[in-house]
Scaffold this active site. Sequence first.
Site, PDB file in Angstrom:
ATOM      1  N   LEU A 122       4.107  -0.863   3.418  1.00  0.00           N
ATOM      2  CA  LEU A 122       3.405   0.317   3.771  1.00  0.00           C
ATOM      3  C   LEU A 122       4.328   1.566   3.532  1.00  0.00           C
ATOM      4  CD1 LEU A 122       1.528  -0.661   6.867  1.00  0.00           C
ATOM      5  CD2 LEU A 122       0.746  -0.778   4.555  1.00  0.00           C
ATOM      6  N   GLU A 123       3.962   2.396   2.474  1.00  0.00           N
ATOM      7  CA  GLU A 123       5.020   3.389   2.159  1.00  0.00           C
ATOM      8  C   GLU A 123       3.810   4.834   2.232  1.00  0.00           C
ATOM      9  OE1 GLU A 123       6.287   6.807  -0.750  1.00  0.00           O
ATOM     10  OE2 GLU A 123       6.380   4.866  -1.754  1.00  0.00           O
ATOM     11  N   LEU A 124       3.939   5.439   3.630  1.00  0.00           N
ATOM     12  CA  LEU A 124       2.947   6.386   4.034  1.00  0.00           C
ATOM     13  C   LEU A 124       3.332   7.733   3.792  1.00  0.00           C
ATOM     14  CD1 LEU A 124       1.790   4.005   7.099  1.00  0.00           C
ATOM     15  CD2 LEU A 124       1.281   4.015   4.611  1.00  0.00           C
ATOM     16  N   PHE A 134       0.957  -1.123  -0.090  1.00  0.00           N
ATOM     17  CA  PHE A 134      -0.075   0.036   0.022  1.00  0.00           C
ATOM     18  C   PHE A 134       0.902   1.146   0.105  1.00  0.00           C
ATOM     19  CE2 PHE A 134      -2.020   3.513   2.559  1.00  0.00           C
ATOM     20  CZ  PHE A 134      -3.074   3.821   1.906  1.00  0.00           C
ATOM     21  N   GLY A 137       0.346   5.174   0.268  1.00  0.00           N
ATOM     22  CA  GLY A 137      -0.801   6.271   0.631  1.00  0.00           C
ATOM     23  C   GLY A 137      -0.700   6.907   1.878  1.00  0.00           C
TER      24      GLY A 137
END
Length: 460
Positions: free
Chosen positions: A229-231, A206, A208
């Site tokens: 997860l790259e947030l 993901f 976002g």
Amino acid sequence: MGQTIKCISPIDGSVYAERPVLGREAAKQAVSRAREAQKAWAAQPLAERIARVMQGVANVGAMNDEIVPELAHQMGRPVRYGGEFGGFNERASYMAKIAQTALADIVIEDSDAFKRYIAREAHGVVLVIAPWNYPYMTAINTVAPALIAGNAVILKHASQTPLVGERLAQAFHDAGIPAEVFQNVFLDHDTTSALIAARAFDFVNFTGSVGGGQAIETAAAGTFTGLGLELGGKDPGYVCDDADLDAAVDTLIDGAMFNSGQCCCGIERIYVHESLFDAFVQKAVAIVSAYKLGNPLDPETTLGPMAQARFADLVRAQTQEAVAAGARALIDPALFANDGGAYLMPQILIGVDHSMRVMREESFGPVVGIMPVSGDAQATRLMNDSDFGLTASVWTSDTARAETIGAQIETGTVFMNRADYLDPGLCWTGCKDTGRGGGLSVIGYHNLTRPKSYHLRKLS
């Protein structure tokens, strides 16, 4: 009529595209088809999987003349920049080049007595949830290596860029990748969460918001599903006293403003040694004042609208709060009379500090605060004073100095004399609220496969 997702074009607020979402049962069936097809795909020779993926990449390139204006309509990037195929192709090509080595067995022993080795085995079905800001390049970071490694891929693209997933599906299917192995789907949040909670996927990637990442983790709780997860980000730049000033200004300001500031690793705060501060700011103001804000379909436009008006409103609020607290806005609003709605004028702020949201919370827009610092110690402390850690950009003529500073920065990537770039040979990763996991590079392949050990004893 069932539920739909709508792409509201930031150009004029009209509905540019609308697609029906899959119901829960139809979504389950899509995943089942992917799981059934994955084993045969993984059994294909690696060279064959690479060839088909790269043909799919080439097919995307052949569509570029159509893709560029589609991107302008969907998320607002000016057509003058020519789309994303350069980076898209660079990343896929690098991952194809290293696949043989990255996925090779690790041989521990091959003797008359034992054969012992560690193999890399595809997870199975990988869900890729891609963002709208660089919709082709962010998707290919995972899609290409996941397919090459032998996984089936389900792509759920952002509702702002629905045509991107359709383009990718067309390109890969035309390249001979089975329709069940690569599927583009339109899902709502509840269905996505339910599928993850039901252990439908073997890995989820993901890109976002922090809130989105938290929702993914909550859905996956107890399933032991692997997550990437790259947030969020609040990436800093630091200009040392020995920096090449012109190069630093050009790159850091471009990194702050390009794509209307909507870059995962865009520069959101800049710290400049006090001896260079005034000159840096003067040059930065001159660059930004020359931008042209307007319709992204106009070849003269250098700064298009933000993807949604609410994103622009957030940046406006951060800027207004900072000015009310004592910051000074240096860009003349008279230069950007068309500011309004999703169209947001760029802004440079001085007199800022870390009590202000614009220096602490993700802006994701064309605003940057610039602060003077006395030296490396103060700059490092300020760079680390953040909930995020994706990249940091250090400007100096001394590589050893950059390495020393870099070792003290809490971040995923340290740049020296560079910013806002994703190197496919290096692991794309972050720390703190920026997320977990890592994409691209050899490590990207390791995260998209699982190790499987073989201990084979030979009896004579």
